[in-house]
Structures are given as C-alpha cells and as structure tokens.
Design a protein around this motif. Structure first.
Motif, PDB file in Angstrom:
ATOM      1  N   ALA A 109       2.824   8.044  -3.727  1.00 44.18           N
ATOM      2  CA  ALA A 109       1.622   7.225  -3.918  1.00 44.18           C
ATOM      3  C   ALA A 109       1.854   6.011  -4.801  1.00 44.18           C
TER       4      ALA A 109
ATOM      5  N   ASP B 164       1.262  -2.636   2.524  1.00 41.35           N
ATOM      6  CA  ASP B 164       0.924  -1.738   3.637  1.00 41.35           C
ATOM      7  C   ASP B 164       0.149  -0.516   3.191  1.00 41.35           C
ATOM      8  N   ARG B 165      -0.004  -0.343   1.879  1.00 39.50           N
ATOM      9  CA  ARG B 165      -0.751   0.765   1.309  1.00 39.50           C
ATOM     10  C   ARG B 165      -0.258   2.115   1.832  1.00 39.50           C
ATOM     11  N   GLN B 166       1.001   2.283   1.886  1.00 34.99           N
ATOM     12  CA  GLN B 166       1.547   3.559   2.314  1.00 34.99           C
ATOM     13  C   GLN B 166       2.957   3.715   1.767  1.00 34.99           C
ATOM     14  N   GLY B 167       3.362   4.968   1.689  1.00 36.99           N
ATOM     15  CA  GLY B 167       4.719   5.245   1.249  1.00 36.99           C
ATOM     16  C   GLY B 167       5.675   5.325   2.422  1.00 36.99           C
ATOM     17  N   TRP B 168       6.952   5.120   2.122  1.00 32.97           N
ATOM     18  CA  TRP B 168       7.973   5.192   3.164  1.00 32.97           C
ATOM     19  C   TRP B 168       9.231   5.840   2.602  1.00 32.97           C
TER      20      TRP B 168
ATOM     21  N   PRO C 217       4.652  10.720   1.503  1.00 37.45           N
ATOM     22  CA  PRO C 217       3.403  10.849   0.723  1.00 37.45           C
ATOM     23  C   PRO C 217       3.451  10.209  -0.660  1.00 37.45           C
TER      24      PRO C 217
ATOM     25  N   PHE D 129       6.626   3.163  -2.472  1.00 38.44           N
ATOM     26  CA  PHE D 129       5.268   2.834  -2.013  1.00 38.44           C
ATOM     27  C   PHE D 129       5.196   1.335  -1.759  1.00 38.44           C
TER      28      PHE D 129
ATOM     29  N   SER E  22       7.362   7.680   7.241  1.00 41.81           N
ATOM     30  CA  SER E  22       6.289   7.683   6.238  1.00 41.81           C
ATOM     31  C   SER E  22       6.561   8.757   5.200  1.00 41.81           C
TER      32      SER E  22
END
Length: 558
Positions: free
Chosen positions: A140, A113-117, A138, A109, A136
């Motif tokens: 968290a 960027d506040r997102q997972g990769w 999910p 996470f 991307s």
C-alpha cells in the motif's frame, strides 16, 4: 554511407556489462538502496535478514512514495526522480543496478496508478533484454526489495548495515532494532553553512586521523576527499574539516558508485570555504601556534588573528641516535630567551654539559623555530650562530667543532684548558661569548665519528669521570645501523658501550683501570652462579686462569 545525423544511445553491449557498474559488495548495495529510499521521502527504512534452509534473503523496506513506473528500475540511466531531486543530487539512474547479477524481487506502490506492483528479476535477466513480468501486489505504500544473499556477504553484513546507517539522515532498523546514528559533525569545534553544505572544523592530534578517512558525507555515504588542513607548529594541533552535503549540486561525485569527488570548480570553491572556516575556528579558539605564513594567509582571507602565543620550547641537544631526540615540552616565555639551532650532537652534547654549569648567553636557550620568522616577538630574539671549542694541550692551542678536526699532533686525553666559544646574532650585530668546558669532541678525518677515531679531550682537574665521558660520547656519536645484516639495536649499543669504556678509561685512568673494567663487564652477568656462602677468587694471566672458591664464615650469633 556516412549518416547525416547521429544521436546518443546506450549500446546493447553496455547492458551486458551492467554487473560491472558496481563492485557488488553488501555495503555498496545497502548504500544505494538507502539513497533511493531517502530520495523517495522515506521516514524510516527497515532492513532484515531471513533464512530459509541454506538460503538467506535480505529485505530492505521503506515507507516512501514508491516507484511510479516499473520500467525505470531496469532502464539504464533513467532515474524517474523529480526535477528538484535531479537538480540537487544528480541521480544517475543506476541505483537498482547495484543489484545487477542478483536474484531480486521488487515490490512498490505506484502513486499515479494507485496500486502496488511486483517484479521478479532473476540473476540471468540483468545482462539481457528479456521481458520481466509485472504483476499486481497488495503493498500500500513505499518499496520493498528482497535480494538473495551470497555467502560472502554474511561475514560482514551486519557491520555493513551499521556502517551505512551511521550517518544516514533517516532512521534505520536492523532485524527490528534501531541502529545507532550519529551527526557527521559531532564534536566539531566550529560549524558553519556554505552553499548547501555544513562545514565542521575539528582540532585533532595527527595520530587520530588518516588521509584515507571520509571527509564528505553525502546523506550517509562517506567519501574521502582532499580538503585543506592547517597544522600548528611544534606540539600544536591539526585543524581538519568534514563536510556534510545536503543541497549542493555544484559538488559532484563520480558515478555510479559515488566513491570520489569530481574535480570541478565547485569542489575548488568548497576547498576555499573550508580554509576560511578553519581560520574562523582558530580565531574562535582565541590563541594559536600557527606559522607566520598561515597567520598571514588568514589575514589575506579577512580573518585577523593575533600573533602566535609568544613562547618556545626549552633547548635540548640532539643525540646522534635520532630515536632518542625529543622536545622538552617546557614552555619558555622569557623575553630574553636565545634561539639555539639544531647543532650536530658531536658539539651539542658537550656544549650542553658546559652550559649547564654556566650559561654565557644571558637568557634561557630555546629551540629555534623558523616557522615563526615574521612574528614581531620572534624576530627580535638573539640567536646562536656558531659553536666551537678552543682546546689547550701543553703549549698548543687549537679549535675543534663538529666539522673541524683536531690537528694531527694533538692527542686524545687530558688537556690544560677547554673553552666553549659561541657567536650570537642580535639586532643586526654579532657578539662573541664563551665559558669553560670539561669535555670536547672532534670528528675524525672521515667524519665517521667512530669510537676509536673520534678525538676526545677532557679538562685536567675537572670533576668529570671516565664513565661520565663514556655516556657523553655515546650521546654524541652512537647510532645503530639499520642494515638488514646488522645486529640488533641492543647488541650494537652494548658493543659500543664496552668499546667506549675500554678506550676512555684507558685514556684517562690507565691501561690497568681499563683492563679491570673490561674483566668486570665480562663477569658482571655471572654473579648469580656464586652461592651466597661462597666467594670466588680469580687469577688470570696469559698462561691461563686459576680459580679459588672459599667459604664465607657465618656471622657470629649475638
């Protein structure tokens, strides 16, 4: 043309060698991934092994702050850690490269960027600059790494995980179960902090630790390191140290594997601090058996210790066979005790027999211990300087010792008088003392101290038996050869005992007694062949052997 300027860079051929930065054992990989999780602020790390058919996958998941920039994981030397972490730990930016050459999936996470990769790095991609796709995911929070497990890892994987987690500061689970964790300084006699480390001092028996054992703990990664230790005299313990590193940038480890310490000023100062901590631990113990040298060193470091406990071990003479030598273990505290050096067994053994009947030294004999020279209580003790025997045989009197052989005209056997003579030194003066002895030995001219050539003198009329002299001679001169072509220890000892008995018995009791003893020894191991209701009579001459077997009459009934 020679360039005007140059700049540091990582050569492309270095990328082709990344699989050699680490040795790729399961333990090394797990340690690196655990260190990354800790630096990321994880509160727990979950490790699990899953199987799919014949393939096995290791999953390492943490709840830390994740990896902000996916590019940092495959950029050699770029760590992405905060300034505070870089200052405290000197991260190498190579941790993920412990997986080099493995098929790896990384999910993390990115807080900025506040997102997972997610990135899948095939085994072949580590040694090339081929692009690695980022997609991307999910996830968290934290980071989850999956690596395909080679067969050679499976044999030790669970033990490797347990070992890596044992002194790690963050809880770790293995397949859902909590792993045992232990404070690196558990059971320490003394603990103190010094410049970002905890120094633990332990009192150990020498057989309970090894120089190869870990001495430094870097957040769960244990590393051998040459640290000071203090060894007490005689049967005193060894004082060793372990160091728990938590915020000590001055202590640097050799990168990338961190398996040894960098020899710099920081480690030199740590060693100084360890030595001080050991002496503080000894001070807290209240009593000690330090050498006078170590005692003075402690004082020079500002730690004023009392003198070593004022006792010595009672003296036991050395045997020629060093495997038989031991410390008595008996503590003597008598202020009149007398120091006895390690005399050669040839003189020490018969001298001990004489002293057991009458001690001419005025106090109990104790083992001399040069390490205590410098203590007030030790330096005032009397010490035996020399031992020798004065022997009278007929109208001739001579002196023998471990280095002084008997005159050529002297004959081994009975003598009219033997006196043990000794020179003592006390308070700067030399004192001569003596006592009667029953037995004395003298070396042969080659100092080989063989059964046949060692001179043996026994006081006529004493209560010393021939076999008693044999035992004393064995202690004084027998030692087994350890040459590769030599017989076993027991065979050499049996041969010595038989030869010594034949010589000594013949010398003191006559040839007939020696022959009887020799025959008895030859037959002693064959008693079992004679039935209980029979007796065997043997007549042996140079012409042959005659044997008579006779029944033993049964006892009459009452």
């Amino acid at each position: 043309m020679i360039p005007a300027t140059i700049a540091t860079a990582v050569a492309p051929e270095t990328i082709a060698k990344v699989t050699r930065l680490f040795n790729n054992t399961a333990y090394d990989v797990i340690c690196e991934l655990l260190q990354n999780a800790r630096r990321a602020g994880a509160s727990v790390v979950a490790i699990a092994l899953n199987s799919a058919g014949s393939e096995h996958f290791l999953h390492v998941t943490d709840d830390g702050h994740g990896i902000a920039d996916p590019a940092s994981i495959v950029t050699l030397g770029r760590s992405g850690w905060s300034d505070e972490t870089r200052r405290a730990e000197d991260p190498a930016g190579m941790g993920v490269f412990s997986l080099a050459g493995r098929d790896v999936i990384i999910r993390s996470f990115s807080k900025p960027d506040r997102q997972g990769w997610m990135a899948h790095i095939p085994a072949s991609a580590w040694e090339t600059s081929r692009p690695i796709a980022i997609s991307s995911d999910p996830i968290a929070r934290g980071t989850a790494i999956t690596v395909r497990v080679p067969d050679e890892w499976l044999k030790t994987l669970e033990r490797d995980v347990e070992k890596a987690a044992k002194h790690y500061p963050v809880p770790v689970t293995w397949n859902g179960n909590d792993l045992v964790q232990e404070d690196w300084l558990k059971d320490a006699n003394h603990i103190e902090e010094w410049q970002g480390v905890r120094i633990g001092v332990f009192q150990k028996h020498p057989s309970h630790y090894s120089s190869r054992d870990g001495r430094l703990n870097f957040h769960g990664l244990t590393i051998p390191c040459d640290l000071p230790y203090v060894q007490e005299v005689d049967r005193g313990g060894h004082w060793i140290a372990r160091v728990d590193i938590f915020d000590a940038p001055q202590i640097q480890l050799v990168l990338p594997a961190r398996k040894e310490v960098v020899e710099n000023d920081g480690i030199a100062r740590l060693r100084d601090a360890v030595r001080v901590a050991i002496y503080r631990a000894i001070e807290a113990a209240g009593t000690h058996r330090l050498s006078a040298h170590d005692w003075r060193e402690a004082c020079s470091l500002g730690i004023v210790l009392p003198e070593a406990a004022a006792y010595l071990l009672s003296w036991t003479p050395n045997a020629a066979d060093s495997s038989r030598n031991y410390e008595s273990g008996q503590h003597i505290t008598d202020p009149g005790m007398v120091l006895m050096p390690d005399f050669d067994a040839l003189v020490g053994q018969p001298a001990n027999a004489a002293i057991a009947k009458h001690n001419p030294f005025g106090g109990p004999l104790v083992e001399a211990q040069d390490a205590f020279q410098g203590y007030g209580w030790y330096d005032i003790l009397a010490q035996v300087e020399d031992l020798r025997f004065r022997v009278t045989q007929g109208d001739r009197t001579f002196v023998v010792s471990d280095t002084q052989e008997a005159p050529a005209e002297a004959e081994s056997g009975w003598v009219e008088a033997i006196t043990l003579e000794a020179t003592m030194r006390h308070a700067g003066a030399f004192i001569e003392v003596s006592t009667e002895a029953d037995v004395a030995f003298a070396p042969d001219q080659w100092s080989c101290n063989s059964v046949d050539e060692t001179s043996v003198f026994v006081l006529r009329g004493s209560d010393q038996t021939a076999l008693g002299v044999v035992d004393l001679l064995e202690s004084a001169i027998f030692y087994a050869s350890d040459d590769s072509d030599a017989d076993s220890y027991s065979t050499q000892l049996e041969r010595f005992q038989a030869d010594a008995a034949e010589r000594i018995i013949g010398m003191l009791e006559g040839d007939d007694a020696a022959l009887k003893n020799r025959v008895r020894d030859l037959l002693a191991s064959h008693y079992f062949v004679v039935p209980e209701d029979r007796s065997v009579s043997i007549v042996m001459t140079r012409r042959g052997v005659e044997i008579t077997v006779s029944p033993i009459a049964a006892p009459e009934a009452a």
